[in-house]
Design a protein around this motif. Structure first.
Motif, short mmCIF file in Angstrom:
data_model
loop_
_atom_site.label_atom_id
_atom_site.label_comp_id
_atom_site.label_asym_id
_atom_site.label_seq_id
_atom_site.Cartn_x
_atom_site.Cartn_y
_atom_site.Cartn_z
N LYS A 20 -17.88 9.46 50.30
CA LYS A 20 -16.79 9.36 49.32
C LYS A 20 -16.10 8.00 49.41
O LYS A 20 -15.87 7.33 48.40
N LEU A 21 -15.74 7.61 50.62
CA LEU A 21 -14.96 6.39 50.81
C LEU A 21 -15.73 5.15 50.37
O LEU A 21 -15.19 4.28 49.68
N LEU A 22 -17.00 5.08 50.74
CA LEU A 22 -17.78 3.89 50.40
C LEU A 22 -18.02 3.78 48.90
O LEU A 22 -17.94 2.68 48.33
N THR A 23 -18.30 4.90 48.26
CA THR A 23 -18.55 4.83 46.81
C THR A 23 -17.27 4.47 46.05
O THR A 23 -17.32 3.83 45.00
N GLN A 24 -16.11 4.83 46.61
CA GLN A 24 -14.83 4.47 46.00
C GLN A 24 -14.48 3.00 46.23
O GLN A 24 -13.55 2.48 45.63
N ASN A 25 -15.26 2.35 47.11
CA ASN A 25 -15.02 0.95 47.42
C ASN A 25 -16.21 0.06 47.02
O ASN A 25 -16.55 -0.90 47.69
N ASP A 26 -16.82 0.45 45.91
CA ASP A 26 -17.82 -0.38 45.24
C ASP A 26 -19.15 -0.50 45.98
O ASP A 26 -19.84 -1.51 45.87
N TYR A 27 -19.52 0.53 46.75
CA TYR A 27 -20.86 0.59 47.33
C TYR A 27 -21.72 1.52 46.46
O TYR A 27 -21.22 2.46 45.84
N ASN A 28 -23.01 1.26 46.45
CA ASN A 28 -23.97 2.14 45.80
C ASN A 28 -24.45 3.12 46.87
O ASN A 28 -25.24 2.75 47.74
N VAL A 29 -23.96 4.35 46.81
CA VAL A 29 -24.12 5.29 47.93
C VAL A 29 -25.11 6.40 47.61
O VAL A 29 -25.02 7.08 46.58
N TYR A 30 -26.04 6.60 48.53
CA TYR A 30 -26.95 7.75 48.51
C TYR A 30 -26.57 8.65 49.68
O TYR A 30 -26.49 8.19 50.83
N GLY A 31 -26.33 9.93 49.37
CA GLY A 31 -26.01 10.90 50.41
C GLY A 31 -27.18 11.82 50.64
O GLY A 31 -27.72 12.40 49.69
N ALA A 32 -27.62 11.96 51.89
CA ALA A 32 -28.79 12.77 52.21
C ALA A 32 -28.41 13.93 53.12
O ALA A 32 -27.62 13.78 54.05
N ALA A 33 -28.97 15.10 52.83
CA ALA A 33 -28.76 16.30 53.66
C ALA A 33 -29.74 17.37 53.23
O ALA A 33 -30.35 17.29 52.15
N ARG A 34 -29.91 18.38 54.07
CA ARG A 34 -30.77 19.52 53.72
C ARG A 34 -30.17 20.33 52.58
O ARG A 34 -30.87 20.80 51.69
N ARG A 35 -28.85 20.50 52.62
CA ARG A 35 -28.18 21.40 51.67
C ARG A 35 -27.71 20.62 50.44
O ARG A 35 -26.58 20.15 50.39
N LEU A 36 -28.59 20.52 49.48
CA LEU A 36 -28.29 19.74 48.28
C LEU A 36 -27.07 20.29 47.54
O LEU A 36 -26.25 19.54 47.01
N GLU A 37 -26.94 21.62 47.54
CA GLU A 37 -25.83 22.25 46.81
C GLU A 37 -24.47 21.88 47.41
O GLU A 37 -23.45 21.89 46.72
#
Length: 271
Positions: A20-37
């Motif tokens: 959340k923080l990085l995308t709010q500060n102009d980063y292009n963020v990919y979040g990865a995890a098993r639980r997509l939902e």
């Protein structure tokens, strides 16, 4: 051009707050995890969720390939936040469970690191953030395999830092103290299940109460997210940063205390 960040364990806790923080500060963020939902809410912030199981190589490879294809060969920042704490007496923990602990906390993080390094070297830039713990410097009872995983991550990070520095890549260790997250419930449940009966029952019961009550004093995961942002934006970041409830006092006491005295201090916490 926006810096591209890949954050594992983005479905909860420190990983989610960092995304959340990085995308709010102009980063292009990919979040990865098993639980997509569990990452659906991140879309509103601009985070791109990717399903990935850190213990399955094919999903790690596919995740990295997708990002590199979509970003013209860039993964500038990797935050290895995926991890958990499996607790129980070393005698009681099945070896298959111990191996899974290391698979998630160590081998998964290092396999992902292997895959992002070629593009970082080519681009002559990279920041690799490994989430360790004060438990990577100090080992108490009933958490042997968890501590082993964090001690290993510390050593691997030290080696890696000196290997990749010539290529313009920084390796940063984050050593959180007590942080509000799913960690405490998982640790509690595993401890009771594994050592709640038998020879270590009394010790496990007392330590379980310590874990159960820890969230009341724990720091918010946003504290670590802000620390990660600060570290990756420094030209010459330090090798290690510690923050969160009791992180710095614990590390200081460990540094100046003998093993024998440290054992007594740890024993006093579960009386």
């Amino acid at each position: 051009m926006k810096k591209v960040a890949l954050i594992t364990g983005a479905s909860a806790g420190m990983g989610k707050e960092t995304a959340k923080l990085l995308t709010q500060n102009d980063y292009n963020v990919y979040g990865a995890a098993r639980r997509l939902e569990k990452m659906e809410d991140l879309k509103a912030f601009g985070v791109k969720p990717i399903a990935m199981d850190i213990t399955k190589d094919e999903t790690i490879v596919a995740c990295v390939k997708q990002i590199l294809d979509e970003t013209n060969g860039h993964i500038d920042i990797l935050v290895n936040s995926a991890g958990f704490g499996s607790h129980g007496a070393i005698e009681d923990v099945p070896i298959k469970d111990a191996k899974y602990q290391l698979e998630v906390n160590v081998f998964g993080a290092m396999r992902l690191t292997q895959l992002v390094l070629p593009s970082m070297r080519e681009n002559k830039f990279g920041k690799i953030v490994n989430i360790s713990s004060v438990g990577g410097k100090l080992a108490g009872p009933l958490g042997g395999w968890y501590h082993a995983s964090k001690f290993a991550l510390e050593g691997l990070s030290d080696s890696l830092r000196n290997e990749v520095r010539p290529f313009g890549i920084d390796v940063i260790l984050i050593e959180p103290g007590a942080i509000k997250s799913e960690w405490s419930k998982i640790a509690y449940d595993n401890l009771i299940k594994t050592s709640g009966r038998g020879a270590y029952k009394a010790m496990a019961s007392k330590f379980a109460n310590v874990i159960k009550n820890s969230d009341d004093k724990s720091s918010a995961p946003s504290v670590i997210a802000e620390l990660i942002k600060k570290a990756i934006e420094l030209r010459n970041p330090r090798a290690r940063y510690a923050k969160g409830h009791l992180a710095k006092p614990i590390l200081f006491i460990k540094k100046i205390t003998s093993d024998k005295l440290m054992d007594k201090i740890l024993a006093s916490q579960i009386k």
